[in-house]
Design a protein around this motif. Structure first.
Motif, short mmCIF file in Angstrom:
data_model
loop_
_atom_site.label_atom_id
_atom_site.label_comp_id
_atom_site.label_asym_id
_atom_site.label_seq_id
_atom_site.Cartn_x
_atom_site.Cartn_y
_atom_site.Cartn_z
N VAL A 51 0.83 -1.19 0.00
CA VAL A 51 0.00 0.00 0.00
C VAL A 51 0.87 1.25 0.00
CG1 VAL A 51 -1.93 -1.12 1.20
CG2 VAL A 51 -0.21 0.08 2.51
N VAL A 52 0.26 2.35 -0.44
CA VAL A 52 0.85 3.67 -0.31
C VAL A 52 -0.02 4.44 0.67
CG1 VAL A 52 1.33 5.84 -1.48
CG2 VAL A 52 1.76 3.70 -2.64
N VAL A 53 0.61 5.02 1.68
CA VAL A 53 -0.12 5.79 2.68
C VAL A 53 -0.52 7.13 2.05
CG1 VAL A 53 0.01 6.89 4.94
CG2 VAL A 53 1.12 4.68 4.55
N LYS A 54 -1.81 7.43 2.03
CA LYS A 54 -2.32 8.66 1.43
C LYS A 54 -2.54 9.76 2.46
CE LYS A 54 -2.61 7.45 -2.86
NZ LYS A 54 -1.86 8.14 -3.91
N GLU A 55 -3.05 9.42 3.63
CA GLU A 55 -3.26 10.40 4.70
C GLU A 55 -2.63 9.85 5.97
OE1 GLU A 55 -7.35 11.34 5.33
OE2 GLU A 55 -7.73 11.70 3.21
N ALA A 56 -1.89 10.72 6.67
CA ALA A 56 -1.24 10.28 7.90
C ALA A 56 -1.12 11.44 8.88
CB ALA A 56 0.14 9.70 7.61
N ARG A 57 -1.21 11.11 10.15
CA ARG A 57 -0.95 12.05 11.24
C ARG A 57 -0.12 11.28 12.25
NH1 ARG A 57 -6.81 12.91 12.61
NH2 ARG A 57 -7.59 13.26 10.54
N GLY A 58 1.01 11.79 12.62
CA GLY A 58 1.83 11.10 13.61
C GLY A 58 3.27 10.97 13.14
N GLU A 59 4.04 10.22 13.91
CA GLU A 59 5.46 10.12 13.66
C GLU A 59 5.90 8.75 13.16
OE1 GLU A 59 7.03 11.14 17.43
OE2 GLU A 59 6.28 13.19 17.35
N LYS A 60 5.10 7.71 13.36
CA LYS A 60 5.53 6.37 12.96
C LYS A 60 5.52 6.19 11.45
CE LYS A 60 4.12 4.07 17.18
NZ LYS A 60 3.27 3.06 17.79
N THR A 61 4.65 6.88 10.77
CA THR A 61 4.59 6.80 9.30
C THR A 61 4.13 8.15 8.75
OG1 THR A 61 3.78 5.52 7.43
CG2 THR A 61 2.23 5.93 9.21
N THR A 62 4.48 8.42 7.51
CA THR A 62 4.11 9.68 6.87
C THR A 62 3.40 9.39 5.56
OG1 THR A 62 6.25 9.80 5.75
CG2 THR A 62 6.05 10.92 7.88
N ALA A 63 2.74 10.40 5.00
CA ALA A 63 2.05 10.23 3.72
C ALA A 63 3.07 10.04 2.61
CB ALA A 63 1.18 11.45 3.44
N GLY A 64 2.73 9.19 1.64
CA GLY A 64 3.59 8.94 0.49
C GLY A 64 4.55 7.78 0.67
N VAL A 65 4.51 7.10 1.81
CA VAL A 65 5.41 6.00 2.09
C VAL A 65 4.75 4.68 1.67
CG1 VAL A 65 6.62 4.77 3.93
CG2 VAL A 65 6.43 7.24 4.01
N MET A 66 5.53 3.77 1.05
CA MET A 66 5.02 2.45 0.70
C MET A 66 5.26 1.50 1.87
SD MET A 66 5.82 1.79 -3.31
CE MET A 66 7.45 1.27 -3.00
N ARG A 67 4.24 0.73 2.21
CA ARG A 67 4.31 -0.21 3.32
C ARG A 67 3.58 -1.50 2.95
NH1 ARG A 67 7.40 1.49 7.78
NH2 ARG A 67 7.07 3.70 8.09
#
Length: 120
Positions: free
Chosen positions: A40-56
C-alpha cells in the motif's frame, strides 16, 4: 475482494489514516481478501511512525464483500480496512481498533492477535 488501486482505512495507531492498494503478495490474482498481505501507499497520515507517500506492507482485516468461511458462514463488514506491517511482517502500531476474525488465529499473526481486543 479488494482490487488494485482501492482505498483501505487503517485501523491501528501507526498514524496512517488512509492507504491505497498498489500490489499483492503471494498470489497472481487481481483481488485480495481477509488475511492477505498487500503493498500500500499511505495517502493520509498524522503522527510520527509513518508519513504520507510511504510504501508499506499491510494485512487486510475487513472487507465489504461477503467473505465465505470453511464452516459455511458468511462475514461482511461495513468498510475495507487494513493494519500496517513492517518489512519483517510485524505490526507497526501497538493497538488495533478493530475486532479480528478467526482467520487470524494462526501462529503467523500471534502479535497482531495480541494487539486486538478479541477474535470473532
Amino acid at each position: 475482494m479488494i482490487p488494485k488501486y482501492s482505498f483501505l482505512k487503517i485501523v491501528d495507531n501507526s498514524g496512517a489514516k488512509l492507504a491505497q492498494v498498489i500490489g499483492f503478495y503471494g498470489h497472481q490474482g487481481g483481488y485480495a481478501s481477509i488475511g492477505d498481505v498487500v503493498k500500500v501507499v499511505v495517502k493520509e497520515a498524522r503522527g510520527e511512525k509513518t508519513t504520507a507517500g510511504v510504501m508499506r506492507k499491510a494485512v487486510v482485516v475487513e472487507q465489504k464483500y461477503p467473505f465465505h468461511r470453511q464452516n459455511g458462514s458468511h462475514v461482511q463488514y461495513l468498510r475495507n480496512a487494513a493494519v500496517l506491517l513492517s518489512e519483517k511482517g510485524q505490526p507497526i502500531g501497538n493497538k488495533v481498533r478493530s475486532m479480528l476474525g478467526v482467520e487470524f488465529n494462526k501462529p503467523r499473526w500471534a502479535k497482531l492477535k495480541s494487539l486486538s481486543k478479541r477474535l470473532f
